[in-house]
Design an enzyme around this catalytic site. Structure first.
Site, mmCIF file in Angstrom:
data_model
loop_
_atom_site.group_PDB
_atom_site.id
_atom_site.type_symbol
_atom_site.label_atom_id
_atom_site.label_comp_id
_atom_site.label_asym_id
_atom_site.label_seq_id
_atom_site.Cartn_x
_atom_site.Cartn_y
_atom_site.Cartn_z
ATOM 1 N N SER A 1 0.860 -1.188 0.000
ATOM 2 C CA SER A 1 0.000 0.000 0.000
ATOM 3 C C SER A 1 0.895 1.237 0.000
ATOM 4 O O SER A 1 1.672 1.450 0.942
ATOM 5 C CB SER A 1 -0.882 0.020 1.254
ATOM 6 O OG SER A 1 -1.375 1.326 1.472
ATOM 7 N N ASP B 1 -4.524 3.859 -1.848
ATOM 8 C CA ASP B 1 -5.601 4.194 -0.905
ATOM 9 C C ASP B 1 -6.121 5.603 -1.156
ATOM 10 O O ASP B 1 -5.401 6.577 -0.952
ATOM 11 C CB ASP B 1 -5.081 4.101 0.529
ATOM 12 C CG ASP B 1 -4.810 2.661 0.923
ATOM 13 O OD1 ASP B 1 -3.751 2.393 1.517
ATOM 14 O OD2 ASP B 1 -5.641 1.812 0.617
ATOM 15 N N HIS C 1 -8.326 1.431 -3.716
ATOM 16 C CA HIS C 1 -9.217 1.259 -2.568
ATOM 17 C C HIS C 1 -9.885 2.591 -2.286
ATOM 18 O O HIS C 1 -9.235 3.541 -1.844
ATOM 19 C CB HIS C 1 -8.360 0.798 -1.370
ATOM 20 C CG HIS C 1 -9.101 0.638 -0.087
ATOM 21 N ND1 HIS C 1 -8.446 0.384 1.100
ATOM 22 C CD2 HIS C 1 -10.418 0.692 0.214
ATOM 23 C CE1 HIS C 1 -9.327 0.290 2.090
ATOM 24 N NE2 HIS C 1 -10.527 0.460 1.564
ATOM 25 N N PHE D 1 -5.516 5.195 8.267
ATOM 26 C CA PHE D 1 -4.084 5.436 8.491
ATOM 27 C C PHE D 1 -3.289 4.125 8.387
ATOM 28 O O PHE D 1 -3.810 3.050 8.690
ATOM 29 C CB PHE D 1 -3.856 6.047 9.888
ATOM 30 C CG PHE D 1 -4.582 7.348 10.083
ATOM 31 C CD1 PHE D 1 -5.847 7.369 10.668
ATOM 32 C CD2 PHE D 1 -4.032 8.541 9.637
ATOM 33 C CE1 PHE D 1 -6.540 8.559 10.817
ATOM 34 C CE2 PHE D 1 -4.710 9.742 9.789
ATOM 35 C CZ PHE D 1 -5.978 9.752 10.384
ATOM 36 N N ASP E 1 -6.461 -6.109 4.917
ATOM 37 C CA ASP E 1 -5.838 -4.800 4.775
ATOM 38 C C ASP E 1 -5.729 -4.127 6.134
ATOM 39 O O ASP E 1 -6.744 -3.778 6.740
ATOM 40 C CB ASP E 1 -6.693 -3.942 3.828
ATOM 41 C CG ASP E 1 -6.107 -2.568 3.618
ATOM 42 O OD1 ASP E 1 -6.790 -1.713 3.020
ATOM 43 O OD2 ASP E 1 -4.968 -2.336 4.059
ATOM 44 N N GLY E 2 -4.476 -4.009 6.596
ATOM 45 C CA GLY E 2 -4.263 -3.283 7.848
ATOM 46 C C GLY E 2 -3.529 -4.116 8.877
ATOM 47 O O GLY E 2 -4.008 -5.191 9.250
ATOM 48 N N GLY E 3 -2.366 -3.623 9.290
ATOM 49 C CA GLY E 3 -1.603 -4.314 10.336
ATOM 50 C C GLY E 3 -0.963 -5.611 9.898
ATOM 51 O O GLY E 3 -0.673 -6.496 10.708
ATOM 52 N N GLY F 1 1.320 -1.962 4.172
ATOM 53 C CA GLY F 1 1.856 -0.608 3.994
ATOM 54 C C GLY F 1 3.141 -0.408 4.770
ATOM 55 O O GLY F 1 4.248 -0.492 4.232
HETATM 56 C C1 DX5 Z 1 -5.706 1.991 6.014
HETATM 57 C C2 DX5 Z 1 -5.349 1.582 4.596
HETATM 58 C C3 DX5 Z 1 -4.341 0.479 4.603
HETATM 59 C C4 DX5 Z 1 -3.042 0.914 5.189
HETATM 60 C C5 DX5 Z 1 -2.247 -0.303 5.515
HETATM 61 O O1 DX5 Z 1 -6.846 2.749 5.989
HETATM 62 O O2 DX5 Z 1 -6.489 1.115 3.914
HETATM 63 O O3 DX5 Z 1 -4.094 0.004 3.284
HETATM 64 O O4 DX5 Z 1 -2.367 1.715 4.275
HETATM 65 O O5 DX5 Z 1 -1.151 0.137 6.241
HETATM 66 P P1 DX5 Z 1 -0.504 -0.832 7.311
HETATM 67 O O6 DX5 Z 1 -0.099 -2.066 6.542
HETATM 68 O O7 DX5 Z 1 0.660 -0.035 7.842
HETATM 69 O O8 DX5 Z 1 -1.545 -1.126 8.340
#
Ligand code: DX5
Length: 237
Positions: A12, A39, A70, A147, A179-181, A201
């Site tokens: 991401s 994003d 997204h 974020f 998606d996320g973490g 990300g």
């Molecule tokens: C959050 C985004 C994610 C984010 C992922 O709203 O949709 O794609 O960029 O970032 P990480 O992998 O650091 O959680």
């Protein structure tokens, strides 16, 4: 893009250095990923503002990678043609932002690109079951969107497994993304639950290591899981 037995890592670019976004894109391509997630945030659906379709259009000529867009925006139907024209290969809309979800997804498919739907951690998967036959991918948010760098919400793992079972029972060719973490500890958990597209990300773009090395760490982390199951890891080369 994703068939059900390939594991795809999608960086991401929200976590890339915005002053050198093109470099972040080419680093991902050189590291061998098939696609990236872009994003789009409007400061209304999520408490952050990021990119627009012009950013997608600027990235498009840099790469032949799959551009997975997204849309974290209200009323995404207003802009699906603009993002498709800019070069998106898939548009992922939030169930929470679409009063007429079936119509929005049908409109995306009519543009000859892939359609995806995503739900927040607090949204029931029942809300997307009526349109499962319309989408190429379901993205389960494992953070509350807005974020990068947030912690993985482990309670989503059961939902991924439940959704996977429903997809298999209906004999649908629908990939599950998370998606996320996503990092080396959580990626294997997501794969074991049934996800085949991992959006990452801050575990890919950070000051600790290069994009290539961070991706290698992620691939290694899921290698064990993929060895013990039918999954294979998909890299470009
Ligand atoms: C959050 C985004 C994610 C984010 C992922 O709203 O949709 O794609 O960029 O970032 P990480 O992998 O650091 O959680």
């Amino acid at each position: 893009m994703a068939s059900n037995n390939q594991i795809i890592i999608e960086p991401s670019i929200l976590s890339a250095n915005f002053a050198y976004l093109g470099k972040g894109v080419t680093e991902a391509q050189e590291a061998g990923v098939k696609g990236i997630q872009i994003d789009i945030m409007d400061g209304q659906f999520v408490p952050n503002i990021s990119f627009g379709w012009d950013t997608v259009a600027a990235i498009r000529p840099l790469t032949d990678m799959f551009l997975d867009v997204h849309l974290m925006i209200v009323q995404p139907e207003r802009y699906i043609e603009a993002f498709a024209k800019a070069g998106a290969d898939r548009l992922i809309v939030h169930q929470e932002t679409c009063i007429h979800l079936h119509r929005v997804l049908s409109s995306i498919k009519e543009l000859d690109i892939e359609a995806g739907v995503t739900i927040n951690p607090g949204t029931s998967i029942d809300t997307i079951l009526p349109i499962l036959d319309l989408v190429d991918l379901v993205q389960i948010m494992t953070v509350n969107p807005g974020f990068g760098g947030q912690s993985f919400i482990h309670s989503q793992l059961d939902r991924i497994a439940s959704l996977k079972q429903i997809i298999q029972e209906r004999n649908l060719d629908v990939a599950i993304a998370v998606d996320g973490g996503i990092h080396s500890d959580t990626a294997p958990l997501a794969v074991a639950a049934g996800a085949t597209v991992l959006v990452a990300g801050s575990s890919v773009y950070n000051s600790k290591a290069s994009v290539k090395d961070n991706l290698a760490t992620l691939y290694a982390a899921i290698e064990k899981e993929t060895k013990s199951s039918r999954y294979s890891i998909t890299r470009r080369h």
